[in-house]
Design an enzyme around this catalytic site. Structure first.
Site, short mmCIF file in Angstrom:
data_model
loop_
_atom_site.label_atom_id
_atom_site.label_comp_id
_atom_site.label_asym_id
_atom_site.label_seq_id
_atom_site.Cartn_x
_atom_site.Cartn_y
_atom_site.Cartn_z
N LEU A 71 0.79 -0.96 0.08
CA LEU A 71 -0.19 0.09 0.17
C LEU A 71 0.93 1.27 -0.03
O LEU A 71 1.88 1.40 0.59
CB LEU A 71 -0.85 -0.10 1.18
N GLY A 108 2.08 -5.82 8.30
CA GLY A 108 2.16 -4.46 7.96
C GLY A 108 1.02 -4.28 6.72
O GLY A 108 0.03 -4.46 6.81
N ASP A 109 1.42 -3.31 5.78
CA ASP A 109 0.38 -3.38 4.68
C ASP A 109 0.82 -3.76 3.27
O ASP A 109 0.68 -3.29 2.18
CB ASP A 109 0.54 -1.57 4.60
N GLU A 110 1.44 -5.02 3.69
CA GLU A 110 2.08 -5.76 2.34
C GLU A 110 0.83 -6.99 2.11
O GLU A 110 0.65 -7.85 2.98
CB GLU A 110 3.42 -6.68 2.66
#
Lengths: 334, 189
Positions: free
Chosen positions: A202, A243-245
């Site tokens: 993201l 996380g944002d992965e």
């Protein structure tokens, strides 16, 4: 000298499945339980077929000396009784044979077929114990299989938990590894359609966290996960790597043009604003892609490294772009 | 104590008092709330604690709860059926209690019930169990009361220092519940 009728009554009480034959194979007396099985039969041969033996008219002596007899009921051929015979002396009883019979292992069926009760068996006979045991066994098996079912449910739940990202409900890293292993099982086979990996990171996510708090960040991650699930097929796997992965595993999607079209669509979906509290929050995403058919031998780790490298390349190009790993692949600019 | 017994207590508490009551008992005794393993041995003290904790909210003692447990067990259709195999009438059933430990062992090796003794005392029965723990006798008393209903007799039970005194003032009190040895087993999966 005891009258014959008294002897028959005594035999009937002690051995409810006895059979008393005269020299010609006629039935002089039969125990009350045996009568329930053979009806009004007057001759041995009308009621029984001796398995492995000849007819009684020719061999009452053989019946009377057998250590172990197997007699099939003519009225119910599924039922085989077993027993032992004894010869009777010619004086006093007039000769013939006395045979005591029992059900053996066919007991449950016999009891059922002829509607017998515990009064039909001599207390010294283990029939009731055998019935008890077979029913206890069935009940125990039922209990154990219920218990096993519970364990199985717990195992399935624990497994799902171990493979799931608790925040978003999609696969976690371990779940993705399992899905990739499953995809690799068919790899190399002539009919294997191959698969694609999309690594998604993201953009601007940190801003959501910073401006609206971690709860808003979590809401955004959940929204992205559900968008990814909505944009993919049932056979695809969606995973959050922390996380944002995110990573998508897409079986059969090996056409570069189609894959990049999907990447584009996913980025557009992610860029749609998400209402959190009273704010419209926006993020974007960069995508790195790798296709298994581009490799001579498929190495999942190498594919993932290449997809990561493509993702960094996309990031380097600016936000909201997608890059396909490998030389000569079409690039989708930001 | 055999896991089967603890499991019976667990099932009884869940069935009679609800899941919440079981969770409280499990927490108070440090037991896994998901339940006991059937083929596993647990300390005897745990079994006593389970009964005591299960009875506590209702002001019942461990032995009183053992009695309820015995009655509940005999009312479970599968077990009730197996118990009925022991005698064609209630009097035969009571006399056959001496066989109960043997029957249990035969079905579940390792599940040991202390020896049971049955004597005639005039018109009554005197039942003793060779165990220092009164819980067994209480459980058997509860089971007998439930089985008396099942056979349709009126039974009066009294526990004293010498064991259990059972009298049957009315042997044909009700119709009792029907039983046929040829019916299929209950609980088969």
């Amino acid at each position: 000298m005891i009258p014959v009728a008294d002897i028959a009554a005594m035999l009937g009480r002690l051995m409810p499945m006895h059979l008393w034959l005269d020299c010609g194979g006629a039935i002089r007396s039969a125990g009350p339980t045996l009568r329930k099985l053979i009806g009004k039969a007057a001759q041995f041969d009308d009621a029984f077929e001796a398995i492995g033996g000849t007819s009684a008219s020719r061999s009452v002596a053989r019946l009377g000396s057998a250590d172990r007899l197997f007699l099939r009921l003519r009225s119910a051929p599924q039922t085989v009784l077993r027993g032992r015979g004894a010869m009777l002396s010619a004086d006093g009883t007039g000769g013939g044979a006395l045979i005591n019979l029992g059900f053996g292992i066919g007991l449950s069926d016999g009891v059922h077929r002829f509607g017998l009760t515990d009064q039909d068996f001599a207390p010294a006979d283990l029939a009731m114990e055998l019935l008890f045991l077979s029913q206890a066994n069935a009940a125990m098996m039922g209990e154990l299989s219920r218990f096993n079912l519970r364990l199985e449910e717990a195992r399935v739940a624990a497994e799902a938990q171990a493979l799931t990202d608790p925040l978003t409900g999609v696969f976690n890293r371990r779940g993705l590894t399992m899905a990739i292993e499953a995809a690799l099982l068919g790899a190399g086979a002539p009919a294997d359609p191959g698969f694609a990996l999309l690594h998604i990171d993201l953009d601007l996510f940190k801003a959501v966290n910073d401006c609206h708090g971690h709860a808003a960040g979590d809401t955004m991650l959940k929204a992205v996960a559900s968008k990814l699930s909505a944009e993919t097929r049932l056979c695809d796997s969606v995973a959050r790597m922390g996380g944002d992965e995110f990573v998508l595993l897409l079986p059969g999607l090996t056409d570069p043009v189609g894959l990049m079209r999907l990447a584009r669509r996913i980025i557009e979906r992610i860029e749609e604003p998400v209402r959190i509290g009273d704010a419209d929050c926006r993020v974007s995403a960069s995508v790195g892609a790798a296709i298994s058919t581009g490799y001579d031998t498929i190495d999942a780790q190498r594919m993932q490294r290449d997809a990561d490298a493509a993702l960094y390349a996309a990031k380097a190009n600016g936000r909201g772009g997608a890059v396909l790993a490998g030389p000569g692949r079409p690039q989708v600019p930001a | 104590m055999h896991g089967m017994i603890n499991r019976a207590i667990e099932d009884f508490v869940r069935d009679a008092y609800g899941e919440g009551a079981w969770l409280a008992v499990a927490a108070a005794t440090g037991s896994d709330s998901r339940g006991f393993r059937l083929l596993h041995d647990y300390p005897d003290d745990l079994t006593r604690a389970l009964l005591a904790e299960a009875g506590a909210p209702m002001g019942k003692t461990g032995p009183e709860l053992a009695e309820d447990l015995g009655a509940w067990l005999a009312a479970q259709s599968g077990l009730r059926r197996l118990l009925r195999f022991a005698g064609s009438d209630f009097s035969e059933f009571v006399l056959s209690l001496v066989e109960l430990p043997g029957r249990l062992r035969m079905v579940i090796p390792g599940l040991d019930l202390p020896p049971v003794q049955v004597e005639l005392e005039g018109e009554d029965y005197r039942i003793r169990i060779a165990s220092a723990d009164p819980l067994w006798l209480h459980a058997v008393a509860g089971m007998l009361q439930a089985m008396a209903d099942d056979y349709g007799v009126l039974a009066v039970l009294a526990l004293d220092r010498d064991g259990l005194r059972l009298s049957v003032p009315l042997s044909a009190y009700t119709e009792g519940r029907p039983f046929s040895i040829s019916d299929p087993a209950v609980g088969a999966a």
